[in-house]
Enzyme design. Structure first.
Site, mmCIF file in Angstrom:
data_model
loop_
_atom_site.group_PDB
_atom_site.id
_atom_site.type_symbol
_atom_site.label_atom_id
_atom_site.label_comp_id
_atom_site.label_asym_id
_atom_site.label_seq_id
_atom_site.Cartn_x
_atom_site.Cartn_y
_atom_site.Cartn_z
ATOM 1 N N GLU A 1 0.839 -1.199 0.000
ATOM 2 C CA GLU A 1 0.000 0.000 0.000
ATOM 3 C C GLU A 1 0.872 1.246 0.000
ATOM 4 O O GLU A 1 1.982 1.234 0.543
ATOM 5 C CB GLU A 1 -0.877 -0.043 1.263
ATOM 6 C CG GLU A 1 -1.735 1.184 1.488
ATOM 7 C CD GLU A 1 -2.787 0.978 2.580
ATOM 8 O OE1 GLU A 1 -2.769 -0.088 3.244
ATOM 9 O OE2 GLU A 1 -3.617 1.873 2.765
ATOM 10 N N GLU B 1 -12.440 -2.405 2.555
ATOM 11 C CA GLU B 1 -13.038 -2.309 3.906
ATOM 12 C C GLU B 1 -14.149 -1.259 3.964
ATOM 13 O O GLU B 1 -14.120 -0.360 4.812
ATOM 14 C CB GLU B 1 -11.946 -2.019 4.941
ATOM 15 C CG GLU B 1 -10.951 -3.154 5.066
ATOM 16 C CD GLU B 1 -9.954 -3.002 6.223
ATOM 17 O OE1 GLU B 1 -9.877 -1.914 6.817
ATOM 18 O OE2 GLU B 1 -9.265 -4.004 6.518
ATOM 19 N N GLU C 1 -6.007 -9.548 3.180
ATOM 20 C CA GLU C 1 -5.093 -8.947 4.173
ATOM 21 C C GLU C 1 -5.010 -9.880 5.369
ATOM 22 O O GLU C 1 -6.030 -10.165 6.011
ATOM 23 C CB GLU C 1 -5.587 -7.568 4.639
ATOM 24 C CG GLU C 1 -5.440 -6.497 3.586
ATOM 25 C CD GLU C 1 -5.784 -5.098 4.099
ATOM 26 O OE1 GLU C 1 -5.535 -4.806 5.283
ATOM 27 O OE2 GLU C 1 -6.315 -4.310 3.287
ATOM 28 N N GLN D 1 1.751 -6.528 5.073
ATOM 29 C CA GLN D 1 2.034 -6.165 3.702
ATOM 30 C C GLN D 1 3.385 -6.766 3.319
ATOM 31 O O GLN D 1 3.793 -7.714 3.961
ATOM 32 C CB GLN D 1 2.019 -4.652 3.583
ATOM 33 C CG GLN D 1 0.623 -4.077 3.942
ATOM 34 C CD GLN D 1 0.462 -2.606 3.637
ATOM 35 O OE1 GLN D 1 1.238 -2.038 2.889
ATOM 36 N NE2 GLN D 1 -0.544 -1.972 4.222
HETATM 37 O O1 AHR Z 1 -2.689 -3.009 6.054
HETATM 38 C C1 AHR Z 1 -2.946 -1.885 6.834
HETATM 39 C C2 AHR Z 1 -4.407 -1.468 6.789
HETATM 40 O O2 AHR Z 1 -5.184 -2.437 7.438
HETATM 41 C C3 AHR Z 1 -5.026 -1.362 5.422
HETATM 42 O O3 AHR Z 1 -4.819 -0.121 4.845
HETATM 43 C C4 AHR Z 1 -6.485 -1.564 5.702
HETATM 44 O O4 AHR Z 1 -7.175 -2.137 4.613
HETATM 45 C C5 AHR Z 1 -6.509 -2.433 6.942
HETATM 46 O O5 AHR Z 1 -7.350 -1.926 7.906
#
Ligand code: AHR
Length: 498
Positions: free
Chosen positions: A26, A172, A291, A351
């Site tokens: 991200e 989300e 995620e 991530q």
């Molecule tokens: O990965 C960090 C954050 O966690 C992302 O931006 C979001 O989608 C989730 O809440």
């Protein structure tokens, strides 16, 4: 303690989709800027991407990567990241209260992903924006030529379209923190109409609709039902997100959260089946767990920091230091994904670099592997093929989040006559004496055995030393049609039989 287990060559769970080992990155913190991209770094290539980081990514053999967010995408203008770099605007990223310089946009990211052989999975902004921007983005990315956005891409030096197949319909959208958060029905309608528009342009697109932000949301799992009732026929996957922590310092309960994740997958599987039946639909919808990771070491402190800081550029954020305990947890969670590969087709570690990530890249300094890099890598390398059922008969425990949790956490994958077993002994103190009976693999023998064990649960890796890493294991062998041997307490093993 004795554990009997068994696999049979013909008792399969499912073909594993390679994208079970996908990742997510991200525009936040130092994931992109001074993560994968750092012009001026001694290791930077001609495009400003770090070669040392790229090599660590390459070694993971990642099939696909979700980009550019995350919460970031819900107020992102993708057009800010195209065209000459000097003309790109600096924007305020409302999700993480940071400055976005837009020096990396879709074309730079696509070049990076392409060099690493990774497919892109793109998220569109359904928070502050809608169908129009989503279709324009797809036209820029996927249309060959002869239209406004495709010709603009060509003018930007990219002759051929990227042909991206995987598209996330927002991020989300149930979360009150999300810019442009929506009610379930409202989002379901928007997702359905956006899906229609995107599919008109890319008929074989694989569309991912947002499920709940996690299984603790007040509207879970009603959200999934309402959303799917609006768009079931037009989507292919529903997303699940879950982050894990062990703030109470209860290791067995931490490991029990893998069982809890199994319940989450079951519940969403049930909702999918319910909506499919209600709509008399023919298509299948699968789970995209886009995620997942451990996220708690610095979570509270980071949350305080970013909510009050003054719009910094690429600040250090969510730079978790992963422990040996996290290695065992991630290994177990990947086992659960393999065991549930009938439902879960795509899963993205969240991530990839610096931000809650297996890879760290120090600004101007070294790139290095965190402790969780290894179970992710070993699963990605050796966990492709067909998932086999593993019957386990051994000692169990109860904890706050789950009952009857096996101390032996195991999954098995077969391909071309080989079998790879991934094993965690979760017991804090006892050695497990394993006997894994192998039916249908006559003459099998151990090709290799990798092990990670013997570390303090709170041990970590760092830029100067990476003590948590696989070594060659010993003591496991095939005898009388069974893999047997002793597994030390708190140990992780990958054993390939051929
Ligand atoms: O990965 C960090 C954050 O966690 C992302 O931006 C979001 O989608 C989730 O809440």
């Amino acid at each position: 303690m004795r554990v009997n287990a068994a696999i049979h060559r013909d008792f399969a769970i499912s073909e594993i989709d390679d994208r079970l080992y996908a990742a997510f990155i991200e525009h936040m913190g130092r994931a992109i800027y001074s993560g994968i991209y750092e012009p001026g770094h001694a290791q930077a290539d001609g495009n400003g991407f770090r070669r040392d980081v790229a090599q660590l990514v390459r070694d993971l053999n990642i099939p696909a990567i979700r980009y550019p967010g995350g919460n970031f995408v819900s107020s992102y203008n993708w057009e800010d990241g195209i065209g000459p770099k000097e003309g790109r605007p600096v924007r305020l990223d409302l999700a993480w209260r940071s400055k976005e310089t837009n020096q990396v946009g879709i074309n730079e990211f696509a070049t990076w992903a392409d060099e690493l052989g990774i497919d892109m999975m793109l998220a569109v902004n359904l928070g502050s924006r809608g169908i129009e921007e989503a279709r324009n983005f797809m036209e820029y990315v996927n249309h060959p030529s002869g239209s406004y956005w495709s010709d603009l891409r060509r003018k930007h030096g990219v002759e051929k379209p990227y042909n991206v197949k995987m598209w996330c319909l927002g991020n989300e959208m149930d979360g009150p923190w999300q810019i442009g958060a929506k009610q379930a029905r409202e989002y379901g309608r928007l997702a359905d109409e956006t899906a229609k528009a995107l599919r008109a342009m890319t008929p074989d697109a694989e569309l991912i609709v947002c499920g709940s932000s996690n299984d603790q949301m007040p509207t879970y799992p009603e959200w999934e039902r309402s959303v799917l009732e609006e768009c079931y026929e037009h989507v292919d996957y529903i997303s699940l997100h879950k982050y894990f922590g062990n703030s109470s310092r209860d290791t067995l309960n931490f490991f029990g959260k893998i069982e809890e994740t199994g319940r989450y997958i079951n519940a969403i599987g049930g909702v999918i089946d319910f909506v499919k039946a209600k709509k008399r639909a023919k298509n299948d919808v699968y789970i995209c767990f886009d995620e997942w990771n451990v996220w708690y070491h610095r979570r509270e402190e980071d949350s305080r920091r970013w909510r009050s800081w003054d719009w910094p550029e690429a600040p250090a954020l969510l730079e978790e230091d992963y422990t040996f305990e996290d290695t065992l947890f991630v290994a177990g969670l990947l086992n659960e994904f393999i065991r549930r590969s009938d439902r879960v087709k795509i899963a993205c570690i969240a991530q990839l670099v610096n931000v809650i990530a297996p890879i760290r890249a120090d600004k101007g300094g070294k790139a290095w592997r965190q402790s969780i890099y290894w179970p992710y890598q070993l699963a990605s390398l050796y966990g492709r093929g067909t998932a086999l059922r593993v019957a386990v008969d051994g000692p169990k425990y109860d904890c706050e989040v789950a009952s009857d949790v096996d101390y032996l956490d195991i999954s098995a994958v077969t391909r071309d006559g080989t079998v790879t077993v991934f094993i965690v002994n979760r017991h804090l103190a006892e050695t497990l004496d394993l006997r894994l009976s192998l039916t249908g693999y006559p003459g099998a023998s151990v090709e290799f055995h990798k092990v990670i064990e013997g570390h303090d649960l709170m041990a970590t890796n760092g830029p100067d030393a990476e003590p948590i890493a696989p070594t060659d294991g010993k003591g496991l062998a095939v005898e009388d049609g069974a893999l047997g041997g002793k597994l030390a307490p708190l140990s992780y093993h990958v054993v390939r039989l051929k």
